[in-house]
Scaffold this motif. Structure first.
Motif, PDB file in Angstrom:
ATOM      1  N   GLY A   1       0.594  -1.132  -0.041  1.00  0.00           N
ATOM      2  CA  GLY A   1      -0.014   0.114  -0.094  1.00  0.00           C
ATOM      3  C   GLY A   1       0.891   1.432  -0.059  1.00  0.00           C
ATOM      4  N   GLY A   2       2.090   1.143  -0.048  1.00  0.00           N
ATOM      5  CA  GLY A   2       2.973   2.361   0.021  1.00  0.00           C
ATOM      6  C   GLY A   2       3.768   2.748   1.008  1.00  0.00           C
ATOM      7  N   GLN A   3       3.302   2.101   1.927  1.00  0.00           N
ATOM      8  CA  GLN A   3       4.006   2.622   3.443  1.00  0.00           C
ATOM      9  C   GLN A   3       5.571   1.883   3.550  1.00  0.00           C
ATOM     10  OE1 GLN A   3       1.883   3.358   7.037  1.00  0.00           O
ATOM     11  NE2 GLN A   3       0.411   2.184   5.881  1.00  0.00           N
ATOM     12  N   SER A   4       6.299   2.588   4.329  1.00  0.00           N
ATOM     13  CA  SER A   4       7.637   1.671   4.577  1.00  0.00           C
ATOM     14  C   SER A   4       7.258   0.873   5.938  1.00  0.00           C
ATOM     15  CB  SER A   4       8.668   2.548   4.699  1.00  0.00           C
ATOM     16  OG  SER A   4       8.881   3.320   6.009  1.00  0.00           O
ATOM     17  N   PHE A   5       8.120   0.026   6.219  1.00  0.00           N
ATOM     18  CA  PHE A   5       7.800  -0.967   7.323  1.00  0.00           C
ATOM     19  C   PHE A   5       8.114   0.029   8.822  1.00  0.00           C
ATOM     20  CE2 PHE A   5       9.255  -4.030  10.696  1.00  0.00           C
ATOM     21  CZ  PHE A   5       8.066  -4.655  10.689  1.00  0.00           C
ATOM     22  N   THR A   6       9.035   0.646   8.660  1.00  0.00           N
ATOM     23  CA  THR A   6       9.245   1.687   9.819  1.00  0.00           C
ATOM     24  C   THR A   6       8.127   2.444  10.166  1.00  0.00           C
ATOM     25  OG1 THR A   6      11.296   1.714   9.092  1.00  0.00           O
ATOM     26  CG2 THR A   6      11.131   3.135  10.793  1.00  0.00           C
TER      27      THR A   6
ATOM     28  N   ILE B   1       4.901   1.928   9.647  1.00  0.00           N
ATOM     29  CA  ILE B   1       3.729   1.140  10.358  1.00  0.00           C
ATOM     30  C   ILE B   1       3.819   0.989  11.556  1.00  0.00           C
ATOM     31  CG2 ILE B   1       2.407  -0.850   9.965  1.00  0.00           C
ATOM     32  CD1 ILE B   1       3.900  -1.472   7.221  1.00  0.00           C
ATOM     33  N   SER B   2       2.730   1.515  12.372  1.00  0.00           N
ATOM     34  CA  SER B   2       2.658   1.512  13.764  1.00  0.00           C
ATOM     35  C   SER B   2       2.289  -0.218  14.242  1.00  0.00           C
ATOM     36  CB  SER B   2       1.692   2.334  14.197  1.00  0.00           C
ATOM     37  OG  SER B   2       0.393   2.054  13.976  1.00  0.00           O
ATOM     38  N   VAL B   3       2.784  -0.290  15.360  1.00  0.00           N
ATOM     39  CA  VAL B   3       2.216  -1.627  15.805  1.00  0.00           C
ATOM     40  C   VAL B   3       0.736  -2.113  15.688  1.00  0.00           C
ATOM     41  CG1 VAL B   3       2.024  -3.260  17.892  1.00  0.00           C
ATOM     42  CG2 VAL B   3       4.149  -2.229  17.130  1.00  0.00           C
ATOM     43  N   ASN B   4      -0.056  -0.860  15.931  1.00  0.00           N
ATOM     44  CA  ASN B   4      -1.397  -0.951  16.143  1.00  0.00           C
ATOM     45  C   ASN B   4      -1.947  -1.392  14.632  1.00  0.00           C
ATOM     46  OD1 ASN B   4      -4.043  -0.412  17.389  1.00  0.00           O
ATOM     47  ND2 ASN B   4      -4.310   1.329  16.145  1.00  0.00           N
ATOM     48  N   GLU B   5      -1.393  -0.498  13.857  1.00  0.00           N
ATOM     49  CA  GLU B   5      -1.810  -0.861  12.293  1.00  0.00           C
ATOM     50  C   GLU B   5      -1.510  -2.258  11.929  1.00  0.00           C
ATOM     51  OE1 GLU B   5      -0.062   2.305   9.998  1.00  0.00           O
ATOM     52  OE2 GLU B   5      -1.371   2.060   8.272  1.00  0.00           O
TER      53      GLU B   5
ATOM     54  N   ALA C   1      -3.691  -7.432  10.677  1.00  0.00           N
ATOM     55  CA  ALA C   1      -3.379  -8.870  10.591  1.00  0.00           C
ATOM     56  C   ALA C   1      -4.676  -9.590  11.338  1.00  0.00           C
ATOM     57  CB  ALA C   1      -2.175  -9.236  11.622  1.00  0.00           C
ATOM     58  N   GLY C   2      -5.683  -8.681  11.956  1.00  0.00           N
ATOM     59  CA  GLY C   2      -6.681  -9.366  12.613  1.00  0.00           C
ATOM     60  C   GLY C   2      -6.725  -9.635  14.073  1.00  0.00           C
ATOM     61  N   ILE C   3      -5.713  -8.987  14.638  1.00  0.00           N
ATOM     62  CA  ILE C   3      -5.150  -9.140  16.064  1.00  0.00           C
ATOM     63  C   ILE C   3      -5.425  -7.589  16.803  1.00  0.00           C
ATOM     64  CG2 ILE C   3      -4.258 -11.516  15.797  1.00  0.00           C
ATOM     65  CD1 ILE C   3      -1.629  -9.862  16.512  1.00  0.00           C
ATOM     66  N   SER C   4      -5.467  -7.734  18.048  1.00  0.00           N
ATOM     67  CA  SER C   4      -5.168  -6.455  18.887  1.00  0.00           C
ATOM     68  C   SER C   4      -3.932  -6.139  19.052  1.00  0.00           C
ATOM     69  CB  SER C   4      -6.201  -6.628  20.066  1.00  0.00           C
ATOM     70  OG  SER C   4      -5.496  -7.208  20.908  1.00  0.00           O
ATOM     71  N   ARG C   5      -3.607  -5.016  19.233  1.00  0.00           N
ATOM     72  CA  ARG C   5      -2.326  -4.563  19.566  1.00  0.00           C
ATOM     73  C   ARG C   5      -1.781  -5.239  21.213  1.00  0.00           C
ATOM     74  NH1 ARG C   5       0.822   0.064  21.733  1.00  0.00           N
ATOM     75  NH2 ARG C   5      -0.779   0.570  23.442  1.00  0.00           N
ATOM     76  N   SER C   6      -2.748  -5.352  22.048  1.00  0.00           N
ATOM     77  CA  SER C   6      -2.126  -6.198  23.234  1.00  0.00           C
ATOM     78  C   SER C   6      -1.902  -7.407  22.927  1.00  0.00           C
ATOM     79  CB  SER C   6      -3.849  -6.260  24.037  1.00  0.00           C
ATOM     80  OG  SER C   6      -4.275  -5.064  24.244  1.00  0.00           O
ATOM     81  N   THR C   7      -2.379  -8.154  21.865  1.00  0.00           N
ATOM     82  CA  THR C   7      -2.148  -9.759  21.772  1.00  0.00           C
ATOM     83  C   THR C   7      -0.796  -9.687  20.897  1.00  0.00           C
ATOM     84  OG1 THR C   7      -4.566 -10.099  21.270  1.00  0.00           O
ATOM     85  CG2 THR C   7      -3.017 -11.804  20.805  1.00  0.00           C
TER      86      THR C   7
ATOM     87  N   PHE D   1       5.177 -10.996  20.827  1.00  0.00           N
ATOM     88  CA  PHE D   1       6.402 -10.454  20.432  1.00  0.00           C
ATOM     89  C   PHE D   1       6.802  -9.132  21.240  1.00  0.00           C
ATOM     90  CE2 PHE D   1       4.211 -12.088  16.838  1.00  0.00           C
ATOM     91  CZ  PHE D   1       5.223 -12.808  16.243  1.00  0.00           C
ATOM     92  N   ARG D   2       8.039  -8.889  21.563  1.00  0.00           N
ATOM     93  CA  ARG D   2       8.616  -8.060  22.416  1.00  0.00           C
ATOM     94  C   ARG D   2       8.292  -6.880  21.719  1.00  0.00           C
ATOM     95  NH1 ARG D   2      12.750 -10.707  22.893  1.00  0.00           N
ATOM     96  NH2 ARG D   2      14.116  -8.963  21.545  1.00  0.00           N
ATOM     97  N   ASP D   3       8.433  -6.740  20.487  1.00  0.00           N
ATOM     98  CA  ASP D   3       8.326  -5.407  19.664  1.00  0.00           C
ATOM     99  C   ASP D   3       8.422  -5.670  18.164  1.00  0.00           C
ATOM    100  OD1 ASP D   3      10.917  -5.793  19.491  1.00  0.00           O
ATOM    101  OD2 ASP D   3      11.584  -4.315  20.795  1.00  0.00           O
ATOM    102  N   LYS D   4       8.473  -4.719  17.330  1.00  0.00           N
ATOM    103  CA  LYS D   4       8.342  -5.099  15.920  1.00  0.00           C
ATOM    104  C   LYS D   4       9.688  -5.701  15.752  1.00  0.00           C
ATOM    105  CE  LYS D   4       7.485  -1.296  13.807  1.00  0.00           C
ATOM    106  NZ  LYS D   4       7.379  -0.217  12.651  1.00  0.00           N
ATOM    107  N   GLY D   5      10.872  -5.430  16.143  1.00  0.00           N
ATOM    108  CA  GLY D   5      12.331  -5.944  16.086  1.00  0.00           C
ATOM    109  C   GLY D   5      12.129  -7.571  16.367  1.00  0.00           C
ATOM    110  N   ASP D   6      11.545  -7.928  17.352  1.00  0.00           N
ATOM    111  CA  ASP D   6      11.249  -9.307  17.615  1.00  0.00           C
ATOM    112  C   ASP D   6      10.745 -10.211  16.368  1.00  0.00           C
ATOM    113  OD1 ASP D   6      11.281 -11.777  18.972  1.00  0.00           O
ATOM    114  OD2 ASP D   6       9.639 -11.264  20.257  1.00  0.00           O
ATOM    115  N   LEU D   7       9.681  -9.399  15.845  1.00  0.00           N
ATOM    116  CA  LEU D   7       9.094 -10.083  14.684  1.00  0.00           C
ATOM    117  C   LEU D   7       9.872 -10.046  13.743  1.00  0.00           C
ATOM    118  CD1 LEU D   7       6.526 -11.327  13.259  1.00  0.00           C
ATOM    119  CD2 LEU D   7       5.921  -8.712  12.759  1.00  0.00           C
ATOM    120  N   VAL D   8      10.656  -9.057  13.354  1.00  0.00           N
ATOM    121  CA  VAL D   8      11.364  -9.122  12.276  1.00  0.00           C
ATOM    122  C   VAL D   8      12.546 -10.130  12.302  1.00  0.00           C
ATOM    123  CG1 VAL D   8      13.004  -7.709  10.864  1.00  0.00           C
ATOM    124  CG2 VAL D   8      10.856  -6.812  11.489  1.00  0.00           C
ATOM    125  N   GLY D   9      12.995 -10.213  13.699  1.00  0.00           N
ATOM    126  CA  GLY D   9      14.238 -11.043  13.814  1.00  0.00           C
ATOM    127  C   GLY D   9      13.863 -12.465  13.504  1.00  0.00           C
TER     128      GLY D   9
END
Lengths: 223, 223
Positions: free
Chosen positions: B36-41, B43-47, B52-58, B63-71
């Motif tokens: 859709g045109g955004q860079s990954f950086t 993109i907020s965790v919420n978005e 992905a169909g889950i809540s920010r809490s979940t 995952f600790r943070d976005k970095g954990d996911l990317v790892g």
DNA sequence: GATAAATCGGACACCATGTCCGACCAATAC
DNA sequence: GTATTGGTCGGACATGGTGTCCGATTTATC
């Protein structure tokens, strides 16, 4: 009594001289802070400005944001890289191994001296679209530069032209990325192997094309 | 009535299966949003989570943070890249042009299919130390892989070994960076020139070393 | 239908950003 | 001297994302 004529918005009658002085202070601050172990991204504008001896407010007078600063730096870096190739490209058709090697060493030297700035450039390009474009332009200019050399080589009858001139679009990425990874902030003198390896790749890709492989042989394995 | 046994801190009896399912949803969301045109950086965790169909809490449960996911993604990407070379490396000494070309196409295909994830990896590595280390490991593994091929080639008496085996530390950067720049999200079929160029660099650097240059000739220009 | 696991929404403190303004401090002009 | 002006400064402000926590609700399991 508040000044009426005072207009903050289009303030910049700031002399270009002053701007450059501040830019230099910020460059020094960047080097200092990155040397201290932080990545450029995690340096706040406040920290950067204070280390440079100015206030955060003043920073925003001269630069829109950190990306703006990095953008200006990027121009300088690009120029330095282009200059680094000037002992080879203009004479590419009669260049010997040592000439290419010297060019490679020059490139490495840029990354040795400006490691922090190169890191800042690459990091910022990752999330700032404007800087990304500038970083793209840097690579494009390097490609163009190598292409000039390639054209001189192929125009010369000593060298049999290789089938595919598009190698020039590939080689600068090897140079940039390897310098970034191996040579950033490190003395080129301790990286003989790197200079030798990059020179070899350049040499064998550009000056060694007579030995054509048999491209028609079918693959021996399945992909 | 609040559960007493409930312990949030070390909760993860979350099945690995569930974690992987969520990871997959997030990967899809990443692809979608980056497309859709955004860079990954940016993109907020919420978005990311919502898409992905889950809540920010979940998200933060898994995952600790976005970095954990990317790892985690980075591991997958590394494996894919290694696999992509498997039609060449194990038979490097008897490989023909087409084999190398196929490997190059395989690599390009990884970047075609996982362009967004590769971008996420590189972007995050720029500011997240942990991901940077993983990205470094990715390159190291590629270097090791190429080295295996190189050793097979030089062990074979058909090929005269090149003086400097360190080229293997240089070539993967050409491959990675070029794929990233040219082939990300683009069909490999439309990038014949790229496949051809990268193949040529590999070929001439690894299989073409008999034509040794005169390394002792003094430089013709000053650096 | 009871129990536990998984998810959710929302509140929280935190921190960097970019903007704005009034105060200040030079140097220069009158 | 005194006033003006360009430049700097500190600080306030709204904004928006982060990572944490908890209570409430939904979902799955038996």
């Amino acid at each position: 009594m508040p000044s009426v004529t005072r207009n903050r918005k289009d303030s910049p009658q700031q002399s270009a001289k002053r701007r450059e002085a501040i830019e230099q202070s910020l460059v020094n601050a960047t080097n200092e802070l990155v040397a201290g172990g932080q990545s450029f991204t995690e340096i706040s504008v406040n920290e950067l400005a204070r280390t440079a001896g100015i206030s955060r407010s003043t920073f925003y007078v001269y630069f829109r944001d950190k990306g703006d600063l990095v953008g200006r730096i990027s121009q300088q870096m690009t120029n330095e890289l282009i200059v680094a190739t000037s002992c080879w490209i203009p004479y590419a058709e009669k260049a010997v191994w040592a000439d290419i090697r010297q060019t490679v060493l020059n490139l490495m030297s840029v990354y040795e001296r400006h490691g922090a700035l190169m890191a800042a450039l690459i990091e910022t390009a990752a999330y700032d679209a404007e800087v990304a474009e500038l970083s793209r332009q840097m690579m494009t200019r390097l490609v163009d530069q190598i292409r000039v050399g390639y054209d001189r080589i192929t125009a010369d009858n000593k060298h049999n032209p290789v089938g595919n001139g598009d190698v020039v679009k590939v080689l600068p990425f090897m140079l940039e990325r390897c310098c970034y990874f191996y040579a950033r902030g490190r003395p080129a003198s301790e990286l003989e192997w790197l200079a030798e390896s990059m020179t070899q790749v350049l040499w064998s890709s550009l000056y060694n094309p007579e030995l054509m492989p048999d491209k028609s042989a079918p693959p021996s394995m399945v992909g």
